[in-house]
Scaffold this active site. Structure first.
Site, PDB file in Angstrom:
ATOM      1  N   CYS A 161      21.858 116.765  62.802  1.00 24.16           N
ATOM      2  CA  CYS A 161      20.042 118.086  63.132  1.00 24.16           C
ATOM      3  C   CYS A 161      20.266 118.800  62.088  1.00 24.16           C
ATOM      4  CB  CYS A 161      19.989 117.919  64.006  1.00 24.16           C
ATOM      5  SG  CYS A 161      19.061 119.332  64.691  1.00 24.16           S
ATOM      6  N   ARG A 168      22.334 105.810  59.065  1.00 23.87           N
ATOM      7  CA  ARG A 168      22.004 106.941  58.804  1.00 23.87           C
ATOM      8  C   ARG A 168      21.681 107.890  59.099  1.00 23.87           C
ATOM      9  NH1 ARG A 168      19.265 104.214  52.613  1.00 23.87           N
ATOM     10  NH2 ARG A 168      17.360 104.033  53.133  1.00 23.87           N
ATOM     11  N   ASN A 175      20.049 112.632  50.317  1.00 20.75           N
ATOM     12  CA  ASN A 175      19.949 111.395  49.806  1.00 20.75           C
ATOM     13  C   ASN A 175      18.049 111.217  50.261  1.00 20.75           C
ATOM     14  OD1 ASN A 175      19.499 108.148  48.202  1.00 20.75           O
ATOM     15  ND2 ASN A 175      19.147 108.330  50.514  1.00 20.75           N
ATOM     16  N   GLU A 176      16.940 111.576  50.235  1.00 20.20           N
ATOM     17  CA  GLU A 176      15.523 110.947  51.145  1.00 20.20           C
ATOM     18  C   GLU A 176      15.635 112.323  52.339  1.00 20.20           C
ATOM     19  OE1 GLU A 176      15.233 106.683  51.127  1.00 20.20           O
ATOM     20  OE2 GLU A 176      14.153 106.523  49.128  1.00 20.20           O
ATOM     21  N   GLU A 225      14.752 105.486  42.323  1.00 21.23           N
ATOM     22  CA  GLU A 225      14.947 104.123  42.733  1.00 21.23           C
ATOM     23  C   GLU A 225      13.551 103.658  42.613  1.00 21.23           C
ATOM     24  OE1 GLU A 225      16.140 104.324  47.061  1.00 21.23           O
ATOM     25  OE2 GLU A 225      17.415 106.116  46.420  1.00 21.23           O
ATOM     26  N   GLU A 270      21.157  96.086  53.747  1.00 22.74           N
ATOM     27  CA  GLU A 270      19.957  96.054  52.983  1.00 22.74           C
ATOM     28  C   GLU A 270      20.143  94.583  52.192  1.00 22.74           C
ATOM     29  OE1 GLU A 270      20.116  99.641  50.772  1.00 22.74           O
ATOM     30  OE2 GLU A 270      18.740 100.203  52.233  1.00 22.74           O
ATOM     31  N   GLN A 271      21.058  93.128  53.130  1.00 22.86           N
ATOM     32  CA  GLN A 271      21.740  91.961  52.157  1.00 22.86           C
ATOM     33  C   GLN A 271      20.371  91.402  51.530  1.00 22.86           C
ATOM     34  OE1 GLN A 271      23.158  89.371  55.389  1.00 22.86           O
ATOM     35  NE2 GLN A 271      24.862  91.395  55.629  1.00 22.86           N
ATOM     36  N   MET A 272      18.693  91.918  51.759  1.00 22.19           N
ATOM     37  CA  MET A 272      17.858  91.233  51.654  1.00 22.19           C
ATOM     38  C   MET A 272      17.573  91.681  50.796  1.00 22.19           C
ATOM     39  SD  MET A 272      16.849  88.721  55.396  1.00 22.19           S
ATOM     40  CE  MET A 272      16.682  87.571  53.857  1.00 22.19           C
TER      41      MET A 272
HETATM   42  C1  GAL Z   1      16.094 104.056  49.563  1.00 20.66           C
HETATM   43  C2  GAL Z   1      16.500 104.745  49.943  1.00 20.66           C
HETATM   44  C3  GAL Z   1      18.188 103.454  49.211  1.00 20.66           C
HETATM   45  C4  GAL Z   1      17.938 101.823  49.477  1.00 20.66           C
HETATM   46  C5  GAL Z   1      16.734 101.990  49.523  1.00 20.66           C
HETATM   47  C6  GAL Z   1      15.860 100.053  50.145  1.00 20.66           C
HETATM   48  O1  GAL Z   1      14.465 104.214  50.830  1.00 20.66           O
HETATM   49  O2  GAL Z   1      17.070 105.990  49.383  1.00 20.66           O
HETATM   50  O3  GAL Z   1      19.174 103.863  50.610  1.00 20.66           O
HETATM   51  O4  GAL Z   1      18.077 101.890  51.337  1.00 20.66           O
HETATM   52  O5  GAL Z   1      15.614 102.727  50.032  1.00 20.66           O
HETATM   53  O6  GAL Z   1      14.472 100.092  49.609  1.00 20.66           O
END
Ligand code: GAL
Length: 642
Positions: A109, A105, A143-144, A321, A369-371
């Site tokens: 640029c 992801r 996002n971020e 988050e 992000e399975q874990m």
């Molecule tokens: C953040 C991100 C999320 C996810 C999360 C995992 O940095 O915005 O999409 O990847 O971390 O901890």
């Protein structure tokens, strides 16, 4: 203000048949918000100009009908694969000149005009379709920004845009820039780096040895402005079709763009809080501390960002988050101790968060992000974080409305200063963030609630104690405002050390009004050669030689001035250890009758107008100032505290 909870949900990851059940369980858990959509571009526009919004209409309807409020994210952090075929040069380029490829992801640029136009089209489609949807109660841009080291790109698009940016920064009387002004400002006569034209100014990577710091700083400031512009583009499009508030989810210890400037275009700041991941990955604590807090997180790191983003959001901020269990991305990813998810949530509320959303609703059985834990396991059974979220939901449903506190202690934070330290650290490992964070930790360890302020602030009337360390460039008006305010003020080290173009100013720093102190020389120190102060505390890493007629309030053991003070203004000419900063601030509080509480390192206090919160991140109980604090606990008292 009411406190609320939420979660991050990816309807496109799950069969349609379970959306209703998910929504019902979210509401049942006491959640108000659900953030969706921020990575869904490939599902919204599977091929160029072929849009598929029906599934999103449906998802918003299902969630909304269940009683949830939707935060809709723009999907611009994950351009689909076809986009890269369409714009092969949209990929960011690293400092070695290598493109950062498709397959995860943030592969774009910020300077690529073609990609920006694609984003504008997608955001407009979303805004027009959902801008008046009663269930869409807030927006998140992208996002971020900056995550995975993506603020800076050495692409061709960035080179062109940088040249245009420089033309505006060094203007001539006509339409074009004044290259002589740039040469003069950067001192390009040094090493014959003189340019004849802006077109010749390349990006400051792949030079034989370090690039001119003026050049490097300018490139960092430019890169920051590109983020600001990218965000603003989206915000303007959303606002044309929606009245719902707009936020962006920032991160922990990402300082390479100016969040205050991005924040000016937004209604709410938010950030993503992963206390255990951060401790391993970016707090910078020693091994012993990492081990001690491995399951709790650093007791000051989240708080620092809560206070920072309260300032970035001009009072309005969320945690978008919140870590609910083990994450996947730090060197080690332990499980939090029972009670920590609740503690982190309350800590955010105590610092003034309007909402805390857990990432993510259900753990993903696929991909990167399975874990990473969710509130639910992949088989939809509740994970431990859910019980703690439910507990907080019950607690806040009975809690009164709250108002944030007007603190009397302030710490200035400046992203340009961070850029200047990065360009010219002077010693390995020296960083602006570490300096400010150690000052913050010292203040908090004295039981103080802290406001973080941008350097554009000029009104310091409400403050009794102000800390302005490491501000490499200080505007004259800021110096005057600090010199003229009534608070006890600490400036330095390195404050006022450079012009905005990264040159040493003459008169030499800090050049504070009516304050005869000069930084005559600076040195950096190996980590194993700290210098003792004459009393408690150490100089670590960076030391200035101070001269002048002003009173010396602290010396080093060898008799050199370290802190010099006149009236209420002190200049601190060194980086100190925690003990040193605590000593300075404790003395200042005594002068001003600011009440302090000496806290153990796992215990912290945060005041609101109505409550004093105590957080104990230790697995053992503490008794502090007459308060019995159980292990891993949040305790609150009514204000004012007796
Ligand atoms: C953040 C991100 C999320 C996810 C999360 C995992 O940095 O915005 O999409 O990847 O971390 O901890």
């Amino acid at each position: 203000m009411k406190r609320t909870l939420g979660t991050c949900y990816y309807p496109e990851h799950w069969p349609r048949s379970i959306w209703e059940e998910d929504a019902r369980r979210m509401v049942e858990a006491g959640l108000t918000w659900v953030r969706i959509g921020e990575f869904a571009w490939s599902q919204l526009e599977p091929s160029p100009n072929q849009y598929e919004f029906d599934w999103l209409d449906d998802a918003i309807e299902v969630l909304g009908r269940a009683g949830l409020k939707v935060v809709l994210g723009t999907p611009t952090a994950t351009p689909p694969r076809w986009m890269v075929d369409r714009h092969p040069d949209m990929l960011a380029v690293d400092a070695q000149g290598r493109p950062r490829k498709f397959g995860s992801r943030r592969h774009y640029c910020f300077s690529h005009e073609g990609y920006k136009a694609e984003c504008a089209t997608m955001v407009a489609k979303l805004a027009e379709r959902y801008g008046r949807n009663p269930h869409v109660a807030a927006w998140q841009t992208d996002n971020e920004f900056g995550c995975h080291d993506t603020t800076i790109s050495y692409s061709e698009a960035a080179r062109k845009a940088f040249q245009s940016w420089l033309r505006v920064r060094y203007p001539s009387d006509g339409n074009d820039g004044d290259i002589a002004a740039l040469n003069q400002a950067w001192g390009n006569v040094f090493w014959s780096m003189v340019y004849d034209d802006f077109d010749q100014v390349d990006l400051p990577n792949l030079t034989v040895t370090e690039a001119n710091p003026s050049h490097s700083l300018a490139f960092r400031l430019f890169s920051s402005d590109q983020v600001v512009a990218f965000n603003k583009l989206q915000v303007e499009i959303i606002r044309a079709s929606s009245d719902a508030p707009i936020t962006h989810n920032y991160m922990g210890r990402i300082t390479d763009f100016d969040h205050f400037k991005v924040g000016e275009d937004l209604d709410i700041a938010s950030w993503d809080s992963y206390p255990l991941g951060f401790l391993e990955d970016r707090v910078g604590a020693d091994d012993e501390r990492q081990r001690r807090f491995a399951r709790q997180g650093d007791p000051d790191f989240q708080a620092f960002h809560h206070d920072l983003y309260r300032a970035v959001g001009r009072g309005r901020w969320w945690v978008m988050e919140q870590q609910p269990g083990p994450v996947n991305w730090a060197p080690y990813n332990p499980e939090p101790l029972p009670g920590m998810v609740r503690l982190w949530t309350w800590e955010a509320f105590a610092h003034g968060a309007e909402a805390v959303c857990y990432f993510r609703w259900r753990q993903s059985p696929m991909a990167q992000e399975q874990m990473h834990a969710g509130l639910l396991r992949p088989d939809s059974i509740a994970a431990p974080g859910l019980d703690e979220a439910i507990e907080v939901a019950k607690e806040i449903s009975n809690a009164p409305d709250v108002a944030p506190l007007q603190s009397t202690v302030a710490l200035l934070f400046d992203y340009d200063a961070d850029a200047a330290w990065t360009v010219q650290p002077h010693g390995e490992g020296l960083s602006y963030f570490d300096l400010v964070f150690s000052q913050y930790r010292a203040l908090r360890s004295l039981g103080l609630s802290v406001d973080i302020l941008p350097t554009s602030c000029r009104d310091f009337d409400q403050y009794e104690l102000i800390v302005a360390g490491g501000l490499v460039h200080m505007a004259r008006e800021l110096k005057l405002a600090l010199a003229n305010c009534a608070a006890e003020v600490f400036v330095g080290p390195r404050s006022g050390a450079r012009t905005g173009d990264m040159r040493i100013p003459v008169p030499l720093p800090p050049d504070l009004p009516n304050f005869d102190v000069t930084v005559a020389r600076v040195e950096s120190l190996r980590p194993d050669m700290p210098v003792n102060l004459d009393g408690e505390g150490l100089i670590e890493g960076f030391r200035e030689k101070l001269t002048g007629s002003v009173e010396v309030s602290i010396r080093s053991e060898d008799g050199s001035p370290v802190v010099m003070r006149s009236n209420h203004l002190s200049y601190v000419g060194s980086c100190l250890d925690l003990t040193g900063w605590r000593r300075l601030f404790r003395n200042a509080c005594a002068k001003r009758n600011i009440a302090i509480v000496e806290l153990p390192d796992a215990v912290r206090i945060r005041d609101t107008q109505t409550e004093r919160f105590w957080f104990n991140s230790d697995p053992i109980a503490h008794d502090v100032d007459g308060m019995a604090l159980p292990p891993i606990s949040v305790t609150w008292q009514k204000m004012p505290v007796k």
